[in-house]
Motif scaffolding. Structure first.
Motif: not given
Length: 452
Positions: A73-81, A233-237
């Motif tokens: 969750g932190v990686i998704l949050e910080r990456s703009g996913a 794809f990168q965001a949802f995978a």
């Protein structure tokens, strides 16, 4: 009757110490476990042993899942996913149904990202859509908040439902919890959307804090801060691949053995377990790292995730300790026989969770505490089957969202970022969560008529 009075006193102790005395829920639950041991006359030599065993058993498996889910969750949050997810949904649905679009965005984003963080991240997008579509900001705010709140409460790998599933012995059946949770949370998200649409064309005065009202340009600026956004794809995978693997693992374990008895069963049986599945999700999340020093960035994100997971792990473990002490008392047999005679079944965990949530504010604490309380009673309540336990998690989740008001941090995140007055927030956001909780419980009850 004295057994029930002791239980009421213990719940009151948890509520008072966490609200009035501002004691951390970890310590409140731990102290309640000791008090329960003494009050129910558990042999003194067994209290600490039972408590520590309960703490360790719940964290021995679920702890790793919570930590991995939080890091993803932190990686998704910080990456703009989350921004990519939002833009993908907007492209699919268009802008004809702005509140529906925001509700679905919230529903998807809050599976891996905490609802508080998800709201902050998506606030500019919400404001931009409201300005562009010329619709009520209050309506858009409630649609986003209730969408986020739904999956946050019902769907693993969010820590609350994971902890509840662990307390109720569903460690190996998270796939089933996810599948049922996605259905129940979708219905509750749509209930929140229905309430949000009541404010769609109403002109409601917002609080003027001296800063200009956000417009479409603010979302563009937010988007630019993330630089190059990940692909859809990168965001949802990292979210949906682990969920798919866990569900496939549950299917592989069905008595009919749909994948046969050979290599496919072995592979899906292993990789469909939550820990390996989330490790796959973490590997996919690593593709979102985009700094020049990816190793260092990964280290920082893992550290952030562990720090965010630590209080949740402690609360979960303390809830397990509390539940373990209650299991060795005569409370289970007494309450089970009494409640089974009343025939309230799934409504009992719902009411307990709703009382705890309303009193102390934390959805996670309500989920953990109620599941620990209910675990010894499942047999007497007629909920000791696999699907009965899953529906109990859902009933607790419905209670744990009823209601969000001034003692809930999420209420203040929504209120402050939406510029709603407290009175407006009670009419819009608090009543929306009441509707969600009641509709969620009605959905669980209807499912129980079909599945139990």
């Amino acid at each position: 009757m004295s057994l029930v009075l002791i239980l009421v006193a213990l719940i009151a102790f948890i509520v008072i110490t966490t609200t009035r005395l501002k004691l951390h829920p970890f310590l409140a639950l731990l102290l309640a476990a000791f008090l329960a041991g003494f009050a129910y006359q558990v042999p003194v030599s067994d209290i600490t042993k039972t408590l520590t065993a309960g703490f360790g058993s719940i964290l021995g498996y679920i702890g790793i899942v919570i930590a991995l889910g939080t890091i993803i969750g932190v990686i998704l949050e910080r990456s703009g996913a989350a921004i990519t997810m939002a833009e993908t949904v907007i492209r699919l649905l268009g802008e004809r149904f702005p509140t529906l679009t925001l509700s679905i965005i919230g529903y998807l984003v809050s599976i891996p990202v905490f609802c508080d963080s998800g709201y902050v991240i998506l606030n500019s997008l919400k404001n931009a859509l409201a300005a562009r579509m010329r619709v009520s900001l209050v309506s858009m705010s409630v649609a986003l908040a209730t969408g986020l709140y739904a999956t946050h409460t019902f769907v693993p790998p969010t820590p609350g439902p994971i902890a509840a599933a662990g307390n109720l012995g569903l460690d190996a059946q998270l796939g089933l919890v996810i599948a049922v949770g996605l259905v129940v949370s979708f219905v509750t998200a749509m209930a929140g959307l229905w309430w949000a649409n009541r404010f769609l064309n109403k002109d409601i005065a917002l609080v003027d804090d001296g800063t200009p009202m956000p417009a479409a340009e603010d979302f563009a600026a937010l988007r630019a801060r993330y630089g190059t956004l990940p692909s859809a794809f990168q965001a949802f995978a990292p979210i949906f691949v682990p969920i798919l693997l866990i569900c496939l693992g549950s299917v592989a374990a069905f008595p009919g053995r749909p994948f046969g008895e050979g290599m496919a069963l072995t592979v899906f049986g292993f990789i469909g377990q939550p820990v390996p599945a989330l490790l796959v999700g973490l590997a996919l999340a690593c593709t979102l790292l985009k700094g020049s020093n990816k190793r260092q960035e990964f280290q920082e994100r893992v550290t952030e995730g562990i720090l965010a997971a630590a209080p949740i792990l402690l609360i979960t473990g303390a809830g397990g300790a509390f539940g373990a002490v209650l299991k060795v008392t005569p409370l289970g047999d007494y309450l089970g026989s009494t409640l089974s005679a009343l025939g309230i079944g799934l409504f009992m965990p719902f009411l307990v969770a709703a009382a705890l949530k309303t009193a102390q504010g934390s959805t996670t604490v309500a989920l953990v505490t109620t599941s620990a309380l209910v675990a010894p009673l499942l047999g007497q309540l007629g909920l000791d089957s696999e699907i009965g336990r899953v529906l109990t998690v859902m009933a607790i989740g419905a209670g744990a969202m009823t209601v969000s008001h001034a003692n809930d941090s999420f209420f203040w995140v929504v209120t402050q970022f939406s510029r709603m007055s407290v009175a407006t927030a009670y009419r819009a956001q608090t009543l929306a969560t009441l509707v969600q909780g009641l509709v969620g419980m009605a959905t669980v009850w209807l499912l129980s008529l079909i599945l139990l």
